[in-house]
Design an enzyme around this catalytic site. Structure first.
Site, PDB file in Angstrom:
ATOM      1  N   ARG A  79       0.835  -1.202   0.000  1.00  0.00           N
ATOM      2  CA  ARG A  79       0.000   0.000   0.000  1.00  0.00           C
ATOM      3  C   ARG A  79       0.867   1.248   0.000  1.00  0.00           C
ATOM      4  O   ARG A  79       0.634   2.185  -0.745  1.00  0.00           O
ATOM      5  CB  ARG A  79      -0.924  -0.005   1.220  1.00  0.00           C
ATOM      6  N   HIS A  84       2.983   5.987  -2.462  1.00  0.00           N
ATOM      7  CA  HIS A  84       4.061   6.981  -2.420  1.00  0.00           C
ATOM      8  C   HIS A  84       5.127   6.822  -3.501  1.00  0.00           C
ATOM      9  O   HIS A  84       5.878   7.754  -3.750  1.00  0.00           O
ATOM     10  CB  HIS A  84       4.732   6.953  -1.044  1.00  0.00           C
TER      11      HIS A  84
END
Length: 134
Positions: A79, A84
């Site tokens: 995730r 990111h």
């Protein structure tokens, strides 16, 4: 809401995203070639994986320790990468996650949910029997 109920609610939401992954695969086709060349396909799948990772982070530590056959930390890690460092995500690794890990996660979570429902139903039936005995 008890800790157990909260964890079950989270698992139900995770399984919903697992189904969304499956539906997206059905829509676009279960082909690595299409997945690797179609950014809409990858983005749709990535959003589901991001949500699964976010939800898994909200499971209680006790739950994750008890049901440790799933690499909860890795799910959260994926995730974080998707959120990111999306440009660095390896398409082949993402595809393997989608085709191998997500179906296993779905099955595993469904098993826990079903066990919870059976236990919950047994508890309700026992409570009803106790009422009749008094």
């Amino acid at each position: 809401m008890s800790n157990r109920e909260r964890n079950i609610d989270i698992l139900e939401r995770i399984t919903g995203y697992c189904l969304e992954v499956k539906n997206t695969q059905s829509y676009f086709g279960n082909s690595f070639e299409v997945f690797s060349t179609n950014s809409i396909y990858r983005n749709a799948i990535s959003l589901c994986l991001l949500q699964i990772g976010e939800l898994s982070n909200h499971l209680s530590e006790e739950f994750k320790e008890r049901y440790n056959e799933i690499p909860w930390r890795n799910i959260k890690g994926l995730r974080n990468i998707v959120a990111h460092q999306y440009e660095s995500v390896n398409t082949r690794t993402l595809w393997e996650t989608v085709t191998q890990d997500v179906p296993m996660l779905h099955q595993y979570c469904n098993g826990i949910i079903e066990n919870y429902r059976v236990l919950e139903q047994d508890s309700i039936e026992n409570d009803n029997e106790d009422e009749y005995e008094h």
